[in-house]
Design an enzyme around this catalytic site. Sequence first.
Site, mmCIF file in Angstrom:
data_model
loop_
_atom_site.group_PDB
_atom_site.id
_atom_site.type_symbol
_atom_site.label_atom_id
_atom_site.label_comp_id
_atom_site.label_asym_id
_atom_site.label_seq_id
_atom_site.Cartn_x
_atom_site.Cartn_y
_atom_site.Cartn_z
ATOM 1 N N ASP A 145 -12.390 74.324 55.632
ATOM 2 C CA ASP A 145 -12.231 73.231 56.597
ATOM 3 C C ASP A 145 -13.132 72.098 56.137
ATOM 4 O OD1 ASP A 145 -11.969 71.706 59.159
ATOM 5 O OD2 ASP A 145 -11.072 73.553 59.857
ATOM 6 N N HIS B 290 -8.071 68.726 57.316
ATOM 7 C CA HIS B 290 -9.203 69.663 57.387
ATOM 8 C C HIS B 290 -9.648 70.101 55.991
ATOM 9 C CE1 HIS B 290 -9.449 70.215 61.758
ATOM 10 N NE2 HIS B 290 -8.156 70.004 61.770
ATOM 11 N N GLU C 227 -3.411 68.931 62.589
ATOM 12 C CA GLU C 227 -4.206 67.722 62.808
ATOM 13 C C GLU C 227 -4.377 66.867 61.549
ATOM 14 O OE1 GLU C 227 -7.016 68.990 66.468
ATOM 15 O OE2 GLU C 227 -7.652 69.817 64.553
ATOM 16 N N TRP D 132 -0.394 76.764 68.942
ATOM 17 C CA TRP D 132 -1.737 76.616 69.536
ATOM 18 C C TRP D 132 -1.808 75.518 70.584
ATOM 19 C CZ3 TRP D 132 -5.262 72.444 69.029
ATOM 20 C CH2 TRP D 132 -4.886 71.420 68.165
ATOM 21 N N GLU E 87 -17.404 75.153 65.759
ATOM 22 C CA GLU E 87 -18.175 73.903 65.793
ATOM 23 C C GLU E 87 -19.415 74.076 66.672
ATOM 24 O OE1 GLU E 87 -14.871 74.090 66.239
ATOM 25 O OE2 GLU E 87 -13.868 72.184 65.794
HETATM 26 C C1 ACM Z 1 -6.421 73.829 65.811
HETATM 27 O O1 ACM Z 1 -7.038 74.159 66.831
HETATM 28 N N1 ACM Z 1 -6.660 72.660 65.248
HETATM 29 C C2 ACM Z 1 -5.426 74.694 65.213
#
Ligand code: ACM
Length: 609
Positions: A191, A265, A331, A397, A469
């Site tokens: 990531d 990412h 994202e 998700w 995070e």
């Molecule tokens: C995610 O939570 N960005 C898969």
Amino acid sequence: MSLLLAFLIKATFAQTPSGIVPEPVSMTKAAGSFTFTSQVKIATGTNPEVRKAAKIFAGQLATSLKCNLKVVDTPTKESCIALQLNKAENKEIGNEGYTLKVNPSGVVISANKPAGIYYGLETFMQLLPTNAEMSKQCKIQSVSIVDYPRFKWRGLMLDVSRHFFSKEFVKKYLDEMAQYKYNVFHWHLSDDAGWRIEIKQYPKLTSVGSLRVPRTGSFYSMIPPQPGEAATDGGYYTQEDIKEIVKYASDRFITIVPEIDIPGHSMGFIASYPQASCDGKQHLVYAGTAGGAGDNVLCAGNEENFTMLSNIFGEIASLFPSEFIHIGGDEVDKSFWKGCPKCQKVMTDNGLKNEHELQSYFIKRVEKIVESKGKKIIGWDEILQGGLAPNAAVMSWQGMEGGIAAAKAGHYVVMTPTSHCYLDYQQGEAAIEGLGGGARISNTYKFEPVPEGVDAKYILGGQGNVWTEFIANERRVEYMTWPRALALSEVYWSPKSKRDWNSFVPRMEAQFERFKNTGVNYAPSVYDPDIYPVKNQDGSIQIGFRTEMTGLDIYYTFDFSFPDNFSAKYDGNPIKAPMGASVICAITYRNGKPVGRLLRINLDDLYKR
Ligand code: ACM
Ligand code: ZN
């Protein structure tokens, strides 16, 4: 025999109620009981996998209950736990199911495959008392269990990029998962905040990409890297580590699905090989800094990127036996592609109408690469944008919608919506948990992976996701995982008809005792109340409390004193703070004993909720 001795023997033979999580398909109690002592042997037969499973189980028993059982090949005349692979397949229980019979003369676990034997042993563990002393000599009521999973994908995802966790910890985590019959470990290995797996052909991915400047604090608001500051924080797994962990997981019937998150990412990758991004400039591994400095994407118009990805996925494919490789896909900030001549040229050359279609082009090429290595891709639900790759499975998700669309188009789906499955979301009162209470366990427990109108055969199952995070250490990973992953284990394993929160609560509490025995950190948030403002028509505000479990008494104060069971007791009706009060303190009790933690909340903060 002295009276005292007689009393002691009676006491140690006391029966404790079993609390099995996940709840088995069926369990019938019978007359009589089996006397369990540490002299009991586990008889495996000659199958090496069964023998290995038995040894792993014996090791767990020794750690958690200080009970050392001998593992032997052939059943003995003395009482034993006999493990038997079925000679004729029992069609009802499939590849992972088992039957478990406890009789006065012994215990028999039968299964079609070694995985079933292992799960039967884990269930047997939960028939034992949680108290180490009692478990060494106890009576287990005769019982007949038939059990098999509802779903074939029962997963937990761990993000080891935002924070790195050691090989030893990953093994401990796998042990915890296996005990609750999880069978997929989705390993988020790359990531923006770090690349975590050695790739022999691209050493900079780890020599550069696994390290960032050290920071403590709130992710996304960290102090930016300072001029000349060294990147010293991070770590990675060597390929030897990976092989060791893959084997460790496989011995526990867990498949590891590795994730390389592309094309977004990808700052770990881009910091290591700057030419991979659209602008080709040197960027840093993301350290959680405020203001978007962590975002960049792989250039879709750079052919070298696809060559590198082919080489990277080649190494990944040879390390992980899994059918699937997770390619991320979430994202992606497409503004980088919008401003890049190379990306725009790919769009023109290929007749792509917009950047969504460019993303689809990218993922479809990655699918071909991954398939050329003998694997299938799975990606986050954004890979639906611009058209799904032909054979991709989807991990839903952002809600259930992506999963529904994919299943309706005949693609396999793993359901993991934020609403129920994001285990990085806080599970209790914001005043002590950190960010707001987003995913309480009673809500997680309600998760239903198969939406109406969808053919259930496309729903492989589901998983819980531990993004890190805001999880900076290993104890916190466990705290966020357990007990919500107990709730999800039941969602993914047990029949839907067996789902019952009130039956789950005491079984969950039995696991708390097991966690204490093995040093697993779990969240006691379920004992803490939710506190909420009640805003009346006349502008006045009252304070309400809600608990997730029955049987809790809530005591509160407004005068800064620590509440106990002599303080005011909440009677179920919202209360009004006395004039001038600025703080409320509250705590829960059960049967006269404190079970919750002290909550202390500023009324101004509360009223703003
Ligand atoms: C995610 O939570 N960005 C898969
Ligand atoms: Zn580009």
